[in-house]
Design a protein around this motif. Sequence first.
Motif, PDB file in Angstrom:
ATOM      1  N   ASP A   1       0.832  -1.219   0.000  1.00 46.79           N
ATOM      2  CA  ASP A   1       0.000   0.000   0.000  1.00 46.79           C
ATOM      3  C   ASP A   1       0.860   1.261   0.000  1.00 46.79           C
ATOM      4  N   THR A   2       1.928   1.214   0.756  1.00 49.53           N
ATOM      5  CA  THR A   2       2.832   2.371   0.809  1.00 49.53           C
ATOM      6  C   THR A   2       3.515   2.568  -0.531  1.00 49.53           C
ATOM      7  N   ILE A   3       3.866   1.443  -1.174  1.00 47.20           N
ATOM      8  CA  ILE A   3       4.478   1.550  -2.504  1.00 47.20           C
ATOM      9  C   ILE A   3       3.518   2.230  -3.467  1.00 47.20           C
ATOM     10  N   LYS A   4       2.253   1.835  -3.423  1.00 48.14           N
ATOM     11  CA  LYS A   4       1.242   2.437  -4.288  1.00 48.14           C
ATOM     12  C   LYS A   4       1.067   3.916  -3.980  1.00 48.14           C
ATOM     13  N   LEU A   5       1.055   4.261  -2.710  1.00 46.09           N
ATOM     14  CA  LEU A   5       0.926   5.672  -2.304  1.00 46.09           C
ATOM     15  C   LEU A   5       2.058   6.516  -2.871  1.00 46.09           C
ATOM     16  N   LEU A   6       3.250   5.976  -2.777  1.00 44.51           N
ATOM     17  CA  LEU A   6       4.416   6.724  -3.269  1.00 44.51           C
ATOM     18  C   LEU A   6       4.452   6.785  -4.790  1.00 44.51           C
TER      19      LEU A   6
END
Length: 581
Positions: free
Chosen positions: A211-216
């Motif tokens: 999820d953090t990868i997608k956010l970034l």
Amino acid sequence: MPPKKPPVTKAPARAPVKSTPAKGTPAKVTPGKKVSGAPATGAKKPGAAPSKGNVPTKPKEKVWTKQDDAARTIQTKYRQFRAKKILEKKKKEKMDYEELMNKLEHEAFLKLVQMEQEQAEKDRKKEEGERRRRAEEIKRKKRMLEAAFDGDNEEILQILKEVKELDDKNNIGNDVIGKNLRDRHLLAMVECEDANENTPISEAANGGNADTIKLLLDRGANPNTQGQFKRTPLYRSAFAGHLEACQMLLQNGADPRIYASDGQNPEQVASLAAVIQLLKEWDISQTEVLLEKLETEKEKRLEEVKQRRAAEESILEKQVEITQQEYDVMQKQLNHAYCELEKRISEHDNAVAEGFNRPEILVQAIQDAETEVEILKMNTEKSRDKLSQAKLKLREQQKGGDDGEDPDDLPGLKVLVKELDDVLFRDVGNKIKDSGKWPLIIDRTGQAATFLRYRDTNCVNALSPKQMEDDKVRLSLLGAVRFGKPFILDMMEVDMFDTVSDRFDNILKGLMGLIMDKSIMQEENYLKIVKESDGPDYQKNKFNDYRTSSFKFFIITKNPYPPDNLMDNTYPIRIYVPTAR
């Protein structure tokens, strides 16, 4: 025996007075005397004694009396008293003048110290603020990297919000320029690096936070960044065995073919069979499409950035142009005020020399002119600062930097005043000679002008009408060439170069050009400004090549931002004043 009588002195016999015959009566002739050429009737005989009625009275001799002695004594005492009073008055005026000069010098020194202290305090606060800003930025970056590794999306969003709030605090607008700068600040935080050159998306991949990868990724992070040892986020995620993170990266353009510095790719270092299978079965054609898409988006963003920067530069160039015009107006007004002040001073000196009995009127005019100069100097300084800030923003925009540029980081060789002897006169290192240009000394403190005036130089103040008289300038320049001395043009705070060039044309057409290209040192050129009335010292046989070749030309200005054409045609030297911190 009876006393002798004193001898009686006979009075000299008076010459017989001949009576003048009445008008119309013939003169009486003595018998026996020959008369020749008798005068006309009524005429006086030549050499004849005047008649009794026409005898001039002899003026009486002046007899010196006691009253005359008293009058002389009074006159002497009065004149002594008056001279004493005048002397006392002159002494008092001199003392008052010296006291005033000392007071002004003291006030000027205190003002200079105060300005230096204020500048030092300003620099200290600026440095402290910059240091504090860098420390806070380092903390935010550390928090960002840790939050990405931990998968704390709320913390990441909070950090990005802080970046926006900081932009608001720094009054960064929401126009084209402000939006571009805000986007750069956010992207810089999304792609910040740690000591190992790892970005937040790499840390999120290492922590397995899809999820953090997608956010970034949604905020512009590059999925193929390479940190220490050239390891990509996919490499670190595969090595750590995070399947979901690897899938997220592959689906958003992560390239599994990139090798690290150890010669291995993500598939070869994967620690989980499912990850190995994912990487082995991954369709590279999808990666090609995704990379092409990423490249297209990247080019699109770059084009948008380019267009925004072009719009920003256009706006900033317009601001610089407007500010430059305002500054030029202030320069002209200041130049006019300086000329008026010089005129008032000259009028005062001439009037006092001619015995004008009310010099206080002219003194008041001088004081009014000085006040006008000081007001215009402050306004010009404000206009100059405004112009420098506009130029600074334009330079920052052209360089694409967001950290700004040090306003003191301006073109020119930076030297101390005590180093001027080595730099200007000795030319240690031959920097001035190799440049082929004359030096332009940029000194806001005025110390360089004082230093050069006390050397064997011929100085001309461009703002002084007396010093800028054609004949005085000509003789000053000619003397510098004849005796091999520096000829100094002090422009003070005003950009006077073009005006001075026009004034020099009155002496010889194109004279400034001859000075700037150094051809004034050639015999056929400097002899053009010699006149017969200059005396024997300036005859042709008095010039010699050794002295003439030692001629130098220095331009001094207090303006820290001289015109570009002057900077291009000279060798800039900036006087550096060290500030205790």
